[in-house]
Motif scaffolding. Structure first.
Motif, mmCIF file in Angstrom:
data_model
loop_
_atom_site.group_PDB
_atom_site.id
_atom_site.type_symbol
_atom_site.label_atom_id
_atom_site.label_comp_id
_atom_site.label_asym_id
_atom_site.label_seq_id
_atom_site.Cartn_x
_atom_site.Cartn_y
_atom_site.Cartn_z
ATOM 1 N N GLN A 80 -64.187 57.085 -68.354
ATOM 2 C CA GLN A 80 -64.845 58.276 -67.816
ATOM 3 C C GLN A 80 -63.842 59.145 -67.054
ATOM 4 O OE1 GLN A 80 -68.166 56.500 -65.650
ATOM 5 N NE2 GLN A 80 -69.566 57.491 -67.064
ATOM 6 N N GLN A 81 -62.988 58.520 -66.252
ATOM 7 C CA GLN A 81 -61.991 59.272 -65.493
ATOM 8 C C GLN A 81 -61.021 59.979 -66.438
ATOM 9 O OE1 GLN A 81 -60.336 56.215 -62.987
ATOM 10 N NE2 GLN A 81 -61.913 56.446 -61.420
ATOM 11 N N GLU A 82 -60.631 59.278 -67.503
ATOM 12 C CA GLU A 82 -59.706 59.869 -68.463
ATOM 13 C C GLU A 82 -60.345 61.070 -69.162
ATOM 14 O OE1 GLU A 82 -57.499 58.170 -72.324
ATOM 15 O OE2 GLU A 82 -57.354 56.886 -70.543
ATOM 16 N N GLU A 83 -61.626 60.922 -69.561
ATOM 17 C CA GLU A 83 -62.341 62.028 -70.202
ATOM 18 C C GLU A 83 -62.476 63.215 -69.250
ATOM 19 O OE1 GLU A 83 -66.059 60.484 -71.673
ATOM 20 O OE2 GLU A 83 -65.039 59.119 -73.048
ATOM 21 N N GLU A 84 -62.770 62.936 -67.985
ATOM 22 C CA GLU A 84 -62.889 63.992 -66.980
ATOM 23 C C GLU A 84 -61.560 64.714 -66.800
ATOM 24 O OE1 GLU A 84 -64.653 66.343 -63.905
ATOM 25 O OE2 GLU A 84 -65.467 65.224 -65.580
ATOM 26 N N MET A 85 -60.468 63.941 -66.760
ATOM 27 C CA MET A 85 -59.150 64.542 -66.590
ATOM 28 C C MET A 85 -58.816 65.429 -67.804
ATOM 29 S SD MET A 85 -55.625 62.690 -65.456
ATOM 30 C CE MET A 85 -55.317 61.908 -67.028
ATOM 31 N N LEU A 86 -59.108 64.964 -69.013
ATOM 32 C CA LEU A 86 -58.849 65.763 -70.218
ATOM 33 C C LEU A 86 -59.678 67.046 -70.199
ATOM 34 C CD1 LEU A 86 -58.677 62.953 -72.923
ATOM 35 C CD2 LEU A 86 -56.777 64.327 -72.043
ATOM 36 N N ARG A 87 -60.937 66.933 -69.757
ATOM 37 C CA ARG A 87 -61.799 68.113 -69.688
ATOM 38 C C ARG A 87 -61.230 69.135 -68.694
ATOM 39 N NH1 ARG A 87 -65.193 70.186 -66.502
ATOM 40 N NH2 ARG A 87 -65.284 68.485 -65.035
ATOM 41 N N MET A 88 -60.783 68.641 -67.526
ATOM 42 C CA MET A 88 -60.220 69.538 -66.514
ATOM 43 C C MET A 88 -58.927 70.182 -67.017
ATOM 44 S SD MET A 88 -61.009 67.337 -63.065
ATOM 45 C CE MET A 88 -60.098 68.410 -61.983
ATOM 46 N N GLN A 89 -58.104 69.411 -67.734
ATOM 47 C CA GLN A 89 -56.874 69.969 -68.283
ATOM 48 C C GLN A 89 -57.199 71.072 -69.288
ATOM 49 O OE1 GLN A 89 -54.927 66.458 -69.786
ATOM 50 N NE2 GLN A 89 -53.756 66.144 -67.902
ATOM 51 N N ALA A 90 -58.218 70.846 -70.126
ATOM 52 C CA ALA A 90 -58.619 71.859 -71.106
ATOM 53 C C ALA A 90 -59.113 73.116 -70.395
ATOM 54 C CB ALA A 90 -59.702 71.292 -72.027
ATOM 55 N N GLU A 91 -59.914 72.943 -69.328
ATOM 56 C CA GLU A 91 -60.395 74.096 -68.554
ATOM 57 C C GLU A 91 -59.222 74.864 -67.939
ATOM 58 O OE1 GLU A 91 -63.234 72.871 -65.600
ATOM 59 O OE2 GLU A 91 -64.714 72.276 -67.097
ATOM 60 N N ASN A 92 -58.268 74.127 -67.363
ATOM 61 C CA ASN A 92 -57.094 74.774 -66.760
ATOM 62 C C ASN A 92 -56.284 75.522 -67.806
ATOM 63 O OD1 ASN A 92 -57.726 73.855 -64.228
ATOM 64 N ND2 ASN A 92 -56.312 72.127 -64.273
ATOM 65 N N ARG A 93 -56.118 74.903 -68.979
ATOM 66 C CA ARG A 93 -55.370 75.544 -70.047
ATOM 67 C C ARG A 93 -56.068 76.829 -70.473
ATOM 68 N NH1 ARG A 93 -53.902 71.112 -72.216
ATOM 69 N NH2 ARG A 93 -55.797 70.735 -73.394
ATOM 70 N N ALA A 94 -57.401 76.780 -70.628
ATOM 71 C CA ALA A 94 -58.177 77.963 -71.020
ATOM 72 C C ALA A 94 -58.055 79.060 -69.953
ATOM 73 C CB ALA A 94 -59.638 77.588 -71.236
ATOM 74 N N ALA A 95 -58.126 78.669 -68.680
ATOM 75 C CA ALA A 95 -58.008 79.653 -67.596
ATOM 76 C C ALA A 95 -56.610 80.286 -67.597
ATOM 77 C CB ALA A 95 -58.286 78.991 -66.246
ATOM 78 N N MET A 96 -55.577 79.472 -67.834
ATOM 79 C CA MET A 96 -54.208 80.005 -67.877
ATOM 80 C C MET A 96 -54.045 80.968 -69.054
ATOM 81 S SD MET A 96 -52.313 78.989 -65.392
ATOM 82 C CE MET A 96 -50.662 79.239 -65.994
ATOM 83 N N GLU A 97 -54.602 80.611 -70.216
ATOM 84 C CA GLU A 97 -54.499 81.486 -71.384
ATOM 85 C C GLU A 97 -55.223 82.807 -71.129
ATOM 86 O OE1 GLU A 97 -55.962 79.054 -74.592
ATOM 87 O OE2 GLU A 97 -54.137 77.828 -74.617
ATOM 88 N N ALA A 98 -56.389 82.742 -70.477
ATOM 89 C CA ALA A 98 -57.144 83.957 -70.151
ATOM 90 C C ALA A 98 -56.341 84.824 -69.181
ATOM 91 C CB ALA A 98 -58.505 83.598 -69.556
#
Length: 174
Positions: free
Chosen positions: A114-132
Protein backbone atom coordinates in the motif's frame (compact mmCIF):
# COMPACT_ATOMS: atom_id res chain seq x y z
CA UNK A 1 23.69 -22.08 9.41
CA UNK A 2 23.79 -18.34 10.13
CA UNK A 3 23.81 -17.16 13.73
CA UNK A 4 20.27 -16.42 14.79
CA UNK A 5 19.78 -13.14 16.64
CA UNK A 6 18.88 -13.41 20.32
CA UNK A 7 15.57 -12.04 21.52
CA UNK A 8 16.60 -9.61 24.23
CA UNK A 9 13.27 -9.61 26.07
CA UNK A 10 12.61 -13.38 25.91
CA UNK A 11 14.47 -15.73 28.25
CA UNK A 12 15.05 -19.45 27.94
CA UNK A 13 14.62 -21.11 31.33
CA UNK A 14 16.04 -24.65 31.48
CA UNK A 15 16.17 -27.26 34.24
CA UNK A 16 12.54 -26.96 35.33
CA UNK A 17 11.23 -29.50 37.81
CA UNK A 18 8.21 -31.53 36.69
CA UNK A 19 5.96 -29.74 39.22
CA UNK A 20 6.71 -26.30 37.75
CA UNK A 21 3.92 -24.97 35.52
CA UNK A 22 3.45 -21.66 33.71
CA UNK A 23 1.91 -19.93 36.77
CA UNK A 24 4.79 -20.98 39.04
CA UNK A 25 7.31 -19.84 36.40
CA UNK A 26 5.42 -16.53 36.10
CA UNK A 27 5.46 -16.07 39.89
CA UNK A 28 9.22 -16.80 40.04
CA UNK A 29 10.04 -14.14 37.40
CA UNK A 30 7.44 -11.39 38.09
CA UNK A 31 9.64 -9.64 40.73
CA UNK A 32 11.94 -8.51 37.88
CA UNK A 33 9.29 -6.68 35.83
CA UNK A 34 6.10 -6.91 33.79
CA UNK A 35 5.78 -10.20 31.94
CA UNK A 36 4.21 -10.37 28.51
CA UNK A 37 4.11 -14.17 28.12
CA UNK A 38 5.17 -17.47 29.73
CA UNK A 39 5.35 -20.72 27.76
CA UNK A 40 6.35 -24.24 28.75
CA UNK A 41 6.27 -26.34 25.55
CA UNK A 42 4.69 -29.74 26.06
CA UNK A 43 6.04 -33.11 25.01
CA UNK A 44 3.43 -34.45 22.59
CA UNK A 45 3.71 -38.02 23.91
CA UNK A 46 3.51 -37.34 27.67
CA UNK A 47 1.67 -33.98 27.61
CA UNK A 48 4.14 -32.74 30.25
CA UNK A 49 6.55 -29.87 29.75
CA UNK A 50 10.00 -30.75 28.46
CA UNK A 51 11.83 -29.27 31.51
CA UNK A 52 12.27 -25.86 29.92
CA UNK A 53 10.20 -22.76 29.28
CA UNK A 54 10.26 -19.23 27.93
CA UNK A 55 9.52 -16.01 29.80
CA UNK A 56 8.96 -12.86 27.74
CA UNK A 57 9.23 -9.51 29.50
CA UNK A 58 7.80 -6.22 28.23
CA UNK A 59 11.16 -4.49 28.80
CA UNK A 60 14.63 -5.74 27.77
CA UNK A 61 16.14 -4.34 30.98
CA UNK A 62 13.78 -6.49 33.10
CA UNK A 63 14.75 -9.59 31.13
CA UNK A 64 18.43 -8.79 31.66
CA UNK A 65 17.91 -8.34 35.39
CA UNK A 66 15.94 -11.60 35.64
CA UNK A 67 18.67 -13.48 33.73
CA UNK A 68 21.41 -12.08 35.98
CA UNK A 69 19.51 -13.03 39.13
CA UNK A 70 17.87 -16.33 38.16
CA UNK A 71 20.64 -18.10 36.21
CA UNK A 72 21.95 -20.73 38.63
CA UNK A 73 19.10 -20.14 41.10
CA UNK A 74 17.12 -23.04 42.52
CA UNK A 75 13.42 -23.65 41.88
CA UNK A 76 11.67 -26.71 43.33
CA UNK A 77 15.05 -28.28 44.10
CA UNK A 78 16.41 -27.92 40.54
CA UNK A 79 19.12 -25.46 39.41
CA UNK A 80 17.88 -23.20 36.61
CA UNK A 81 19.76 -22.25 33.46
CA UNK A 82 18.58 -18.84 32.23
CA UNK A 83 19.76 -17.33 28.93
CA UNK A 84 18.42 -15.10 26.17
CA UNK A 85 16.18 -17.17 23.91
CA UNK A 86 16.93 -17.76 20.25
CA UNK A 87 14.05 -17.26 17.82
CA UNK A 88 11.95 -20.34 17.15
CA UNK A 89 13.13 -22.22 14.09
CA UNK A 90 10.62 -23.45 11.57
CA UNK A 91 11.43 -25.55 8.49
CA UNK A 92 11.57 -23.65 5.22
CA UNK A 93 13.23 -20.44 4.15
CA UNK A 94 16.48 -19.82 2.31
CA UNK A 95 18.85 -21.70 4.68
CA UNK A 96 16.47 -24.59 5.20
CA UNK A 97 15.08 -22.89 8.33
CA UNK A 98 13.09 -19.72 8.76
CA UNK A 99 12.65 -17.65 11.89
CA UNK A 100 8.95 -17.22 11.11
CA UNK A 101 6.27 -18.98 9.10
CA UNK A 102 5.79 -17.63 5.59
CA UNK A 103 2.45 -16.02 6.50
CA UNK A 104 3.85 -14.16 9.53
CA UNK A 105 4.74 -11.05 7.53
CA UNK A 106 1.55 -10.99 5.42
CA UNK A 107 0.24 -7.87 7.21
CA UNK A 108 3.51 -5.97 6.89
CA UNK A 109 3.81 -7.07 3.25
CA UNK A 110 0.33 -5.69 2.56
CA UNK A 111 1.22 -2.41 4.32
CA UNK A 112 4.45 -2.14 2.30
CA UNK A 113 2.48 -2.74 -0.94
CA UNK A 114 0.00 0.00 0.00
CA UNK A 115 2.82 2.42 0.86
CA UNK A 116 4.56 1.64 -2.42
CA UNK A 117 1.34 2.21 -4.40
CA UNK A 118 0.76 5.49 -2.54
CA UNK A 119 4.31 6.63 -3.28
CA UNK A 120 3.92 5.78 -7.00
CA UNK A 121 0.61 7.67 -7.10
CA UNK A 122 2.20 10.73 -5.47
CA UNK A 123 5.15 10.58 -7.87
CA UNK A 124 2.72 10.47 -10.82
CA UNK A 125 0.81 13.47 -9.41
CA UNK A 126 4.07 15.40 -8.93
CA UNK A 127 5.20 14.53 -12.44
CA UNK A 128 1.84 15.70 -13.87
CA UNK A 129 2.03 18.94 -11.86
CA UNK A 130 5.61 19.57 -13.07
CA UNK A 131 4.60 18.93 -16.70
CA UNK A 132 1.65 21.33 -16.33
CA UNK A 133 3.94 23.99 -14.83
CA UNK A 134 6.46 23.52 -17.64
CA UNK A 135 3.68 23.83 -20.24
CA UNK A 136 2.45 27.05 -18.62
CA UNK A 137 6.00 28.38 -18.58
CA UNK A 138 6.46 27.54 -22.29
CA UNK A 139 3.19 29.32 -23.17
CA UNK A 140 4.23 32.39 -21.14
CA UNK A 141 7.63 32.49 -22.83
CA UNK A 142 5.96 32.22 -26.26
CA UNK A 143 3.61 35.07 -25.40
CA UNK A 144 6.51 37.23 -24.18
CA UNK A 145 8.32 36.63 -27.49
CA UNK A 146 5.28 37.81 -29.49
CA UNK A 147 5.98 41.30 -28.22
CA UNK A 148 4.14 44.47 -27.45
CA UNK A 149 1.01 43.76 -29.51
CA UNK A 150 -0.32 41.39 -26.81
CA UNK A 151 0.44 43.98 -24.11
CA UNK A 152 -1.64 46.59 -25.99
CA UNK A 153 -4.55 44.18 -26.42
CA UNK A 154 -4.40 43.27 -22.71
CA UNK A 155 -4.68 46.98 -21.82
CA UNK A 156 -7.86 47.33 -23.85
CA UNK A 157 -9.40 44.50 -21.85
CA UNK A 158 -7.94 45.51 -18.45
CA UNK A 159 -8.98 48.96 -17.13
CA UNK A 160 -6.32 48.87 -14.39
CA UNK A 161 -3.54 48.18 -16.90
CA UNK A 162 -4.84 51.09 -19.07
CA UNK A 163 -4.86 53.44 -16.07
CA UNK A 164 -1.30 52.42 -15.11
CA UNK A 165 -0.11 52.98 -18.69
CA UNK A 166 -1.77 56.42 -18.79
CA UNK A 167 -0.07 57.41 -15.50
CA UNK A 168 3.30 56.25 -16.83
CA UNK A 169 2.79 58.25 -20.06
CA UNK A 170 1.92 61.37 -18.05
CA UNK A 171 4.98 60.92 -15.79
CA UNK A 172 7.28 60.49 -18.79
CA UNK A 173 5.87 63.56 -20.60
CA UNK A 174 6.17 65.95 -17.66
Amino acid sequence: MANLPVQKNTLYVGGLAEEVNESILHAAFIPFGDIKDVKTPLDQATQKHRSFGFVTFLEKEDASSAMDNMDGAELYGRVLTVNYALPERIKGGEQGWAAQPIWADADTWFERQQQEEEMLRMQAENRAAMEAAEELHRKKMAQDREGEKDDDSEMKDDPMARAEADVLKQDNSS
